[in-house]
Design an enzyme around this catalytic site. Structure first.
Site, PDB file in Angstrom:
ATOM      1  N   GLU A 161       0.835  -1.175   0.000  1.00 24.14           N
ATOM      2  CA  GLU A 161       0.000   0.000   0.000  1.00 24.14           C
ATOM      3  C   GLU A 161       0.883   1.243   0.000  1.00 24.14           C
ATOM      4  O   GLU A 161       1.893   1.280   0.695  1.00 24.14           O
ATOM      5  CB  GLU A 161      -0.852  -0.018   1.274  1.00 24.14           C
ATOM      6  CG  GLU A 161      -2.022   0.908   1.232  1.00 24.14           C
ATOM      7  CD  GLU A 161      -2.934   0.648   2.416  1.00 24.14           C
ATOM      8  OE1 GLU A 161      -3.680  -0.347   2.379  1.00 24.14           O
ATOM      9  OE2 GLU A 161      -2.877   1.411   3.367  1.00 24.14           O
ATOM     10  N   CYS A 176      -8.395   1.958   6.079  1.00 24.00           N
ATOM     11  CA  CYS A 176      -7.214   1.395   5.439  1.00 24.00           C
ATOM     12  C   CYS A 176      -7.052  -0.068   5.799  1.00 24.00           C
ATOM     13  O   CYS A 176      -6.757  -0.900   4.954  1.00 24.00           O
ATOM     14  CB  CYS A 176      -6.000   2.188   5.896  1.00 24.00           C
ATOM     15  SG  CYS A 176      -4.463   1.457   5.435  1.00 24.00           S
ATOM     16  N   CYS A 205       4.500   7.667   1.532  1.00 24.71           N
ATOM     17  CA  CYS A 205       5.137   6.596   2.300  1.00 24.71           C
ATOM     18  C   CYS A 205       5.276   5.370   1.386  1.00 24.71           C
ATOM     19  O   CYS A 205       4.294   4.859   0.859  1.00 24.71           O
ATOM     20  CB  CYS A 205       4.257   6.272   3.503  1.00 24.71           C
ATOM     21  SG  CYS A 205       4.926   4.974   4.542  1.00 24.71           S
ATOM     22  N   CYS A 239       8.708  -8.489   6.089  1.00 23.03           N
ATOM     23  CA  CYS A 239      10.035  -8.104   6.592  1.00 23.03           C
ATOM     24  C   CYS A 239      10.586  -9.257   7.420  1.00 23.03           C
ATOM     25  O   CYS A 239       9.846  -9.936   8.118  1.00 23.03           O
ATOM     26  CB  CYS A 239       9.937  -6.842   7.448  1.00 23.03           C
ATOM     27  SG  CYS A 239      11.545  -6.258   8.051  1.00 23.03           S
ATOM     28  N   CYS A 283      10.592  -7.189  14.399  1.00 22.22           N
ATOM     29  CA  CYS A 283      10.487  -6.318  15.577  1.00 22.22           C
ATOM     30  C   CYS A 283       9.182  -6.652  16.300  1.00 22.22           C
ATOM     31  O   CYS A 283       8.156  -6.895  15.658  1.00 22.22           O
ATOM     32  CB  CYS A 283      10.524  -4.849  15.162  1.00 22.22           C
ATOM     33  SG  CYS A 283      12.063  -4.429  14.301  1.00 22.22           S
ATOM     34  N   CYS A 337       5.736  -4.765  15.537  1.00 21.28           N
ATOM     35  CA  CYS A 337       5.456  -4.384  14.148  1.00 21.28           C
ATOM     36  C   CYS A 337       4.657  -5.465  13.421  1.00 21.28           C
ATOM     37  O   CYS A 337       5.055  -6.628  13.389  1.00 21.28           O
ATOM     38  CB  CYS A 337       6.776  -4.126  13.421  1.00 21.28           C
ATOM     39  SG  CYS A 337       6.577  -3.832  11.649  1.00 21.28           S
TER      40      CYS A 337
HETATM   41  N1  SAH Z   1      12.055  -1.218   8.419  1.00 19.74           N
HETATM   42  C1  SAH Z   1      12.263   0.172   8.540  1.00 19.74           C
HETATM   43  C2  SAH Z   1      11.210   1.013   7.834  1.00 19.74           C
HETATM   44  C3  SAH Z   1       9.807   0.557   7.907  1.00 19.74           C
HETATM   45  S1  SAH Z   1       9.066   0.614   9.498  1.00 19.74           S
HETATM   46  C4  SAH Z   1      12.378   0.563   9.998  1.00 19.74           C
HETATM   47  O1  SAH Z   1      12.119  -0.271  10.866  1.00 19.74           O
HETATM   48  O2  SAH Z   1      12.757   1.711  10.246  1.00 19.74           O
HETATM   49  C5  SAH Z   1       8.777   2.358   9.695  1.00 19.74           C
HETATM   50  C6  SAH Z   1       8.616   2.795  11.155  1.00 19.74           C
HETATM   51  O3  SAH Z   1       7.391   2.288  11.723  1.00 19.74           O
HETATM   52  C7  SAH Z   1       9.728   2.267  12.075  1.00 19.74           C
HETATM   53  O4  SAH Z   1      10.203   3.279  12.920  1.00 19.74           O
HETATM   54  C8  SAH Z   1       9.006   1.213  12.860  1.00 19.74           C
HETATM   55  O5  SAH Z   1       9.668   0.936  14.039  1.00 19.74           O
HETATM   56  C9  SAH Z   1       7.639   1.825  13.039  1.00 19.74           C
HETATM   57  N2  SAH Z   1       6.581   0.907  13.445  1.00 19.74           N
HETATM   58  C10 SAH Z   1       6.426  -0.365  13.106  1.00 19.74           C
HETATM   59  N3  SAH Z   1       5.322  -0.891  13.692  1.00 19.74           N
HETATM   60  C11 SAH Z   1       4.773   0.090  14.441  1.00 19.74           C
HETATM   61  C12 SAH Z   1       3.626   0.170  15.278  1.00 19.74           C
HETATM   62  N4  SAH Z   1       2.803  -0.878  15.451  1.00 19.74           N
HETATM   63  N5  SAH Z   1       3.363   1.328  15.889  1.00 19.74           N
HETATM   64  C13 SAH Z   1       4.167   2.406  15.694  1.00 19.74           C
HETATM   65  N6  SAH Z   1       5.257   2.391  14.913  1.00 19.74           N
HETATM   66  C14 SAH Z   1       5.575   1.245  14.288  1.00 19.74           C
HETATM   67 FE1  SF4 Z   2      10.869  -4.739   9.648  1.00 21.84          FE
HETATM   68 FE2  SF4 Z   2      11.221  -3.992  12.177  1.00 21.84          FE
HETATM   69 FE3  SF4 Z   2      10.907  -2.122  10.249  1.00 21.84          FE
HETATM   70 FE4  SF4 Z   2       8.848  -3.722  10.994  1.00 21.84          FE
HETATM   71  S1  SF4 Z   2       9.889  -2.168  12.255  1.00 21.84           S
HETATM   72  S2  SF4 Z   2       9.420  -3.196   8.919  1.00 21.84           S
HETATM   73  S3  SF4 Z   2       9.903  -5.667  11.443  1.00 21.84           S
HETATM   74  S4  SF4 Z   2      12.598  -3.592  10.482  1.00 21.84           S
END
Ligand code: SAH
Ligand code: SF4
Length: 397
Positions: free
Chosen positions: A104, A360, A117, A124, A128, A131
């Site tokens: 998306e 969304c 974005c 991924c 994390c 996430c």
């Molecule tokens: N992989 C990269 C970019 C994509 S994630 C990264 O981790 O930076 C983009 C941002 O969204 C990151 O800062 C990530 O930690 C955050 N993010 C992921 N899941 C989230 C959630 N459930 N609530 C708030 N931020 C989140």
């Molecule tokens: Fe991947 Fe972590 Fe970024 Fe989510 S926050 S997209 S799991 S690197």
């Protein structure tokens, strides 16, 4: 062969997709098909500035060449399977990138600024703990055409009413690599897409308005600094290794000391350029009772002392089966106050998008937090532009 035999079915000739080619690659391509190099500049402008995907419309290209290109090449973006334009100017697209895979792209306008974005992978691998993309696992890297295709679709949407009109003032102004995936783990496809975003013959975005967000893949972060000059956001989320190991597992491989040293190397490359004012944006998701206490804030202030940083606090976005809760508004404000008093620029993401998120999520459940990320970034920019410590919750969290 008798007259009754069916004609043999020949496999279709695979056409070369020009969408994901940088200017250099496009020049090489034109030379390889016996054409002049300068054609690349013309074609790249048609594709990226004017949103054209039909060679026939490229009127400054000779008819013979247009026909030749139509036979051997194509301009193919990911298929838009759903789009949603809301009254406030937000635009969302669900793009099909192969069987059963969707990403998306979300565009958020704010005055003159339009921020898109963009995703770099389907799923991924870094897992994390907070996430939803990580929970989904890794499916595959997006190609350069699929990455820049998100920008192409968004940019072109501004020409839908008036095709072939060059309306630079209406085109998108900022890109954040904050959609699905870890951009630095798809380095080879992401960098050419970034080059196209910056190329004056393509999107011509300012290098300060194209942001790569990473969870901290240190060797690739160093490589990024050596390769291209863009803005950097680092997903920090914890002020010490014990906690970061838990939230951002790649920290076990590249702990904070190494990550922050790499951030400083990144900035050092550009020192002098902007009088040393340049900073890295540290993203910090606020998880109730996990990383959001005053002690954490003080530890974070100490941790970042040597690394020019601004901090963006992100109220956690819950998703089905997530085990965390969003920090309370009071706790987020208290956290911010400590960092502001320690002389950091510290912003808080607005929660205005929660109602849009619901819609969304219904579009593509598995990529539902994309919108929130784009909005989070948007509000960060708003904050930076206004008052550094201004609190901008617009709806009750
Ligand atoms: N992989 C990269 C970019 C994509 S994630 C990264 O981790 O930076 C983009 C941002 O969204 C990151 O800062 C990530 O930690 C955050 N993010 C992921 N899941 C989230 C959630 N459930 N609530 C708030 N931020 C989140
Ligand atoms: Fe991947 Fe972590 Fe970024 Fe989510 S926050 S997209 S799991 S690197």
């Amino acid at each position: 062969m008798s007259n009754d035999s069916p004609a043999p079915v020949l496999p279709p000739i695979a056409k070369t997709n020009l969408l994901g080619m940088t200017r250099q690659q496009m020049e090489d391509y034109f030379v390889s098909i016996g054409e002049k190099k300068f054609r690349a500049q013309q074609v790249i402008k048609w594709i990226h500035q004017l949103g054209v995907d039909d060679f026939e419309q490229m009127t400054n290209v000779s008819k013979v060449l247009r026909q030749k290109l139509a036979e051997v090449a194509e301009i193919r973006a990911p298929e838009v399977i759903h789009r949603e334009y809301s009254a406030d100017g937000t635009r969302k697209w669900v793009l099909k990138v192969g069987e059963g895979s969707m990403v998306e792209a979300v565009l958020i306008p704010d005055g003159e600024r339009k921020t898109l974005c963009v995703s770099s992978q389907v799923g991924c691998s870094l897992d994390c703990s907070f996430c939803s993309t990580g929970k989904q696992g890794f499916q595959r890297d997006l190609t350069t055409a699929e990455i820049i295709g998100q920008v192409w679709v968004a940019n072109r949407s501004y020409f839908e009413d008036e095709p072939l009109m060059e309306k630079r003032e209406r085109a998108l102004t900022n890109v954040v690599m904050m959609g699905m995936g870890e951009p630095l783990l798809n380095f080879g496809n992401v960098v050419p897409a970034l080059e196209l975003m910056l190329d004056d013959f393509a999107y011509g975005l300012s290098k300060r308005r194209v942001t790569v967000s990473t969870s901290g893949v240190v060797p690739m972060l160093d490589k990024l600094g050596e390769t291209i000059d863009v803005a950097l956001a680092v997903s920090l989320h914890a002020p010490n290794d014990a906690l970061r190991d838990e939230l951002v597992p790649i920290n076990r491989k590249y702990p904070l000391k190494d990550l922050l040293a790499s951030c400083r190397r990144f900035l050092a490359r550009f020192q002098g350029e902007e009088g040393g004012r340049r900073k890295i944006t540290m993203e910090y998701v606020m998880l109730a009772g996990v990383n959001d206490t005053p002690a954490h804030a003080r530890e974070l202030a100490r941790l970042l002392r040597e690394t020019p940083s601004k901090i963006n606090l992100i109220p956690f976005n819950p998703f089905p089966k997530s085990s965390y809760q969003r920090s309370s508004r009071e706790d987020i404000l208290a956290f911010q106050k400590i960092l502001t008093e320690a002389d950091y620029i510290c912003t808080i993401r607005s929660t205005r998008g929660d109602d849009i998120d619901a819609a969304c999520g219904q579009l593509v459940g598995k990529v539902q937090d994309r919108t929130r990320r784009a909005e989070r970034w948007q509000s960060r920019q708003e904050n930076d532009n206004n008052n550094n410590s201004r609190e901008i919750f617009r709806s009750a969290s």
